[in-house]
Design an enzyme around this catalytic site. Sequence first.
Site, short mmCIF file in Angstrom:
data_model
loop_
_atom_site.label_atom_id
_atom_site.label_comp_id
_atom_site.label_asym_id
_atom_site.label_seq_id
_atom_site.Cartn_x
_atom_site.Cartn_y
_atom_site.Cartn_z
N LYS A 1 14.02 -29.49 29.10
CA LYS A 1 14.84 -30.52 28.46
C LYS A 1 15.58 -31.35 29.51
CE LYS A 1 16.92 -29.59 24.61
NZ LYS A 1 17.84 -29.05 23.58
N GLU B 1 13.07 -22.11 37.21
CA GLU B 1 11.71 -21.60 37.27
C GLU B 1 10.70 -22.71 36.98
OE1 GLU B 1 14.34 -18.23 35.64
OE2 GLU B 1 14.15 -20.40 35.40
N GLY C 1 15.55 -23.64 22.03
CA GLY C 1 14.27 -23.40 22.69
C GLY C 1 13.36 -22.47 21.92
N ARG C 2 13.92 -21.39 21.38
CA ARG C 2 13.10 -20.41 20.68
C ARG C 2 12.67 -20.89 19.29
NH1 ARG C 2 18.20 -18.87 21.50
NH2 ARG C 2 19.60 -18.30 19.79
N GLU D 1 17.14 -12.89 21.21
CA GLU D 1 18.01 -13.92 21.77
C GLU D 1 18.92 -14.49 20.69
OE1 GLU D 1 16.83 -16.53 25.35
OE2 GLU D 1 16.66 -17.89 23.64
N HIS E 1 -3.60 4.12 19.11
CA HIS E 1 -4.03 5.05 20.16
C HIS E 1 -3.02 5.10 21.30
CE1 HIS E 1 -8.02 5.83 18.42
NE2 HIS E 1 -7.86 4.61 17.91
N LYS F 1 21.40 -15.90 35.76
CA LYS F 1 20.91 -17.11 36.41
C LYS F 1 21.93 -17.65 37.41
CE LYS F 1 19.91 -19.49 32.65
NZ LYS F 1 19.36 -20.54 31.76
#
Length: 776
Positions: free
Chosen positions: A439, A445, A501-502, A587, A618, A738
């Site tokens: 944004k 990152e 964001g999510r 979050e 399994h 961060k």
Amino acid sequence: MRVLVVDVGGTHVKVLATGQKAPREFPSGPTLTAAQMVAGVKMVAAGWKYDAVSIGYPGPVLHGRPVAEPPHLGLGWVGFDYPTALGCPVKLVNDAAMQALGSYRGGKMLFLGLGTGLGSTLIVDGIVEPMELGHLPYRDGTFEVYVGLHGLQEHGLTEWRRDVEDVVSRLVAALQPEDVVLGGGNVHQLDKLPPGCRAGDNANAFLGGFRLWEESRDGQTGSEQMKGRPMTGTLPLTARPAWKSLEAHHEKIRDLHLRTLFADDAKRGERLTAEAVGIYLDYSKNRVTDDTLALLRRLAEESGLRERIDAMFRGDKINVTENRAVLHVALRAPRGTSIVVDGKDVVPEVHAVLDAMADFSNRVRSGAWKGHTGKRIRNVINIGIGGSDLGPVMAYEALRHYSDRAMTFRFVSNVDATDLVEATRDLNPAETLFVASSKTFTTLETMTNAESARQWLLAGLGGDVKAVAKHFVAVSTNAQKVSEFGIDTANMFGFWDWVGGRYSMDSAIGLSTMLAVGPENFHALLDGFHQVDEHFRTAPFERNLPVLLGLLTVWYTDFFGAETVAVLPYEQYLKRFPAYLQQLTMESNGKHVTLDGADVSYPTGPIYWGEPGTNGQHSFYQLIHQGTRLIPCDFIAFGHALSPLGRHHDMLLANVFAQTEALAFGKPRAQVKAEGTPDGLVPHRVFQGNRPSNTILAERLTPETLGKLVALYEHSVFTQGVIWNVDSFDQWGVELGKVLAQRIIPELENQTEPTLGHDSSTNNLIRRYRKSRNTR
């Protein structure tokens, strides 16, 4: 809703509106009339916007109307038409009741207002009872005569303080409250509070006034009866009547086995189901009775879930810590609908971005868009992190069946160089397009990866910086940074601060999805979202799929102590769906304080996790079946396979149904013994059962169905957050690490040994890494 709160006092009238930081006031006094009060309010509140008014009235109130003239003001208050005079709906309550409501923390609270007179209110389990204790006889007068302003002026401060302590002790002895709050303008005259009391803040009158409208259950406008009216939403969660009832109910049924529930109700498996918009939910294998479900729905009502749903869809700023609207529902609103934020209809803006995305996608998919060397784009790499990665990755994997198989799609999120190196290793830069999603275009990152991708591109195309504009597009709102990077801002696709964001996979963040499956399929995805949005907004709670899922999660998290929820899609294309849900759920609801900043006293967001079936059977299903932890499970399956092959799909679905049956009913000791199992092995082969699960079925995994599934969980998360009274739309918990990383980066890279100021462990780890780094 924007509310104007009016606190009418004996010396001043104070007003405060939603969104304003400081109250305004004007003088009151013994000649002030109702009409003068209204005129003064309009004058001092000029320029403020409000839809309704709360009035704290210094006198007795019945059915929302004054029943006696205030003793310390002028006449004309009884019978006055407040809604007409103010031009909007009005709720009028006793001033002490309003301040009490703003001070309430739960249980049985007595509020005493030490002002011009003596205001008094009792709140018991959320029921507000305005009282007129000040007029009770005391010595040769009344309580009010002695502890109101008259007593302070007549008898002096020292004697007034003794009288206050005596009056408080008498009222406490008579009413036996659990909590006593002393408020009003004269509470500051006390040098110490009477035993067991706490001081109220006059500002709580404003909070109480705002809460009056938050708690409206009946849709009325205008004045209404306050006496005896439940105000449960103002209560802490664990003090709400439905919560207390659920605690008692849990004690009664916590050991009730699903075997018994099904044996006692032959139709349970058909009855405890719900179906809407092509999604079928079987919730019969949950440890609930009809009473459980009724109490959970009542808890939702007491928590204001319906009002909060309406507020979200209306565009109210329900993300309180960031003062933002929460409008992912606007991302899939059909063209022509209207959702207004800060005076602007945002739906046309949404569709303008969608149109630009469609135009760009069609050009890339058709080959009309050429790279720097004239070759068509065959590879797309999405660079983002968090919601800018998890949603696009999940959507691509889920919809791979519908994707253009002539194109390659990859996703880079980790700042670990391996992620980018592996994504680009076998690609031709001349045929590769990067979608950089940030944004602000400053995310550490993302921009580190984007810059390295830029260098990789230029190295492969002869270093011509003009190539960047043909091989990079941006999903961002920072035109300057995008341009500085070398991207043509005509190829910058924006989104808004009311999209978290999510919750953004159906915004421009989904550009890589549209490039993969095409605009038509992307719009089908949006339509699926919208169908569930409308179902969530309109369906009654007893048939509302997201509400049912959310309430069941609250039931297990807070009453059974379950710490996790397993999401088990029996569809290989949904292999990234559990990872996507991890951010969406944890979050959102991984919070330790309520909306108003108070520490919670109950568990909030559980851990979501899972894997596609039958792989999980399994590995971790052993723990779910026979472990010591209760793990509610969501099984997701489809009636038709996208890749039909022999008996595969029948075998897959047989496992879904078998697992839910085994979890619910288990295999008791007697059955194990009857099978001839050696005695020493019997305990090891017992399945206790009573492990709850939901089964979610749809016809087939299509773009539309994927939208429905994601929206189903989005709104389930919303439901949970409303019950827990947390802000499901901020994420302050991701910030600290961060910030510290930005401090540590130069400490790792400095050529000279830095002076470290961390704890001994962190200092030692930094030194150890620097030693290793410098001996490469």
